[in-house]
Design a protein around this motif. Structure first.
Motif, PDB file in Angstrom:
ATOM      1  N   SER A  27      29.189  28.884  17.479  1.00 24.06           N
ATOM      2  CA  SER A  27      27.365  27.760  17.474  1.00 24.06           C
ATOM      3  C   SER A  27      28.496  26.431  18.171  1.00 24.06           C
ATOM      4  N   ASN A  28      29.342  25.918  18.599  1.00 21.09           N
ATOM      5  CA  ASN A  28      30.036  24.685  19.507  1.00 21.09           C
ATOM      6  C   ASN A  28      30.182  24.449  20.429  1.00 21.09           C
ATOM      7  N   LEU A  30      29.905  25.428  24.831  1.00 19.95           N
ATOM      8  CA  LEU A  30      28.765  24.659  25.906  1.00 19.95           C
ATOM      9  C   LEU A  30      29.008  25.560  26.972  1.00 19.95           C
ATOM     10  N   ASN A  51      24.843  24.369  30.710  1.00 16.69           N
ATOM     11  CA  ASN A  51      24.009  22.959  30.329  1.00 16.69           C
ATOM     12  C   ASN A  51      22.222  24.115  31.058  1.00 16.69           C
ATOM     13  N   ASN A  52      22.063  25.195  30.665  1.00 21.74           N
ATOM     14  CA  ASN A  52      20.498  25.796  30.965  1.00 21.74           C
ATOM     15  C   ASN A  52      20.737  26.573  32.125  1.00 21.74           C
ATOM     16  N   ARG A  69      19.171  31.474  27.660  1.00 21.67           N
ATOM     17  CA  ARG A  69      19.196  31.772  26.839  1.00 21.67           C
ATOM     18  C   ARG A  69      17.730  30.828  25.963  1.00 21.67           C
ATOM     19  N   ASP A  71      16.965  30.246  22.669  1.00 26.36           N
ATOM     20  CA  ASP A  71      16.650  28.677  21.484  1.00 26.36           C
ATOM     21  C   ASP A  71      18.702  28.100  21.461  1.00 26.36           C
ATOM     22  N   GLY A  72      18.917  28.104  20.480  1.00 21.69           N
ATOM     23  CA  GLY A  72      19.918  27.591  20.620  1.00 21.69           C
ATOM     24  C   GLY A  72      20.812  27.904  19.900  1.00 21.69           C
ATOM     25  N   SER A  73      20.585  29.134  19.815  1.00 21.09           N
ATOM     26  CA  SER A  73      22.044  30.207  19.642  1.00 21.09           C
ATOM     27  C   SER A  73      22.254  31.625  20.541  1.00 21.09           C
ATOM     28  N   ASN A  74      20.541  32.051  21.072  1.00 22.69           N
ATOM     29  CA  ASN A  74      21.549  32.778  22.012  1.00 22.69           C
ATOM     30  C   ASN A  74      21.325  33.330  23.355  1.00 22.69           C
TER      31      ASN A  74
END
Lengths: 113, 111
Positions: A27-28, A30, A51-52, A69, A71-74
């Protein structure tokens, strides 16, 4: 202990079909990566993502491949029109910061028939 | 990019024996990891060891970055240690973020 999870563990698809391989990085973290390993061969880099956006890709990662990516997790790897030679184990990995320890998921075994 | 060479390619040992696996890399590295790939294909992190020595139970690893090699030691081998051991490295201080894997050492531990 946090871990990278991948789904499905095994996918069989017909040649020409689209597949999406899914990963949930730690989760943390990058930095995200996809690697593949053709049976009996070495583990090869496909793409890195930060960074997307794609930060680096190999010559294997052609227009048939894409990453997202959503959403915030997948973190997903899409192969648009699978070929027999795409049959391999695909590994997702993540790291907290650049150039530090990478943690790998358990892999998705893709079989194209 | 950097080259990562592992030796030996194959190793067959009796249960209880000790083994040393070697990883040479062609340039200075900022990041060196050892993995075990089990019979189900999963990559298990063993050590993150850019330099120095670490131990975890029967396994230990040493990286001598100035001489461009790393060693993985397995003591009192068990059949569950069988599988392929990979070392993987990243080059320092450039835009190249990919990990380069060696071809692996396939270890067979016989009961």
């Amino acid at each position: 202990e946090p871990e990278v999870t991948q789904t499905p563990s095994h996918q069989v698809t017909q040649m020409g079909q689209e597949v999406i391989l899914r990963c949930v990085p730690i989760s943390n973290h990058l930095y995200f990566y996809w690697y593949r390993q053709i049976l009996g061969q070495k583990v090869e880099f496909l793409v890195s993502f930060y960074n997307n956006e794609i930060s680096e890709k190999s010559e294997i990662f052609d227009d048939q491949f894409s990453v997202e990516r959503p959403d915030g997790s997948n973190f997903t790897l899409k192969i648009r029109s699978t070929k027999l030679e795409d049959s391999a184990m695909y590994f997702c990995a993540s790291s907290e910061v650049w150039n530090t320890e990478a943690f790998f998921g358990q892999g998705t075994r893709l079989t194209v028939v | 990019g950097i080259q990562v060479e592992q030796s030996p390619p194959d190793l067959i040992l009796q249960e209880g024996a000790n083994s040393t696996l070697r990883c040479n890399f062609s340039d200075s590295v900022n990041n060196l990891q050892w993995f075990h790939q089990n019979p189900w294909g999963q990559l298990i992190n063993l050590f993150y060891i850019p330099s120095g020595t670490k131990q975890n139970g029967r396994l230990s690893a040493t990286t001598v970055a100035t001489e461009r090699y790393s060693l993985l030691y397995i003591s009192s081998s068990q059949t569950t240690d069988s599988g392929v051991y990979f070392c993987a490295a990243r080059a320092p201080m450039n835009r190249d973020d990919k990990i380069i894997f060696g071809k692996g050492t396939r270890l067979h531990i016989l009961p």
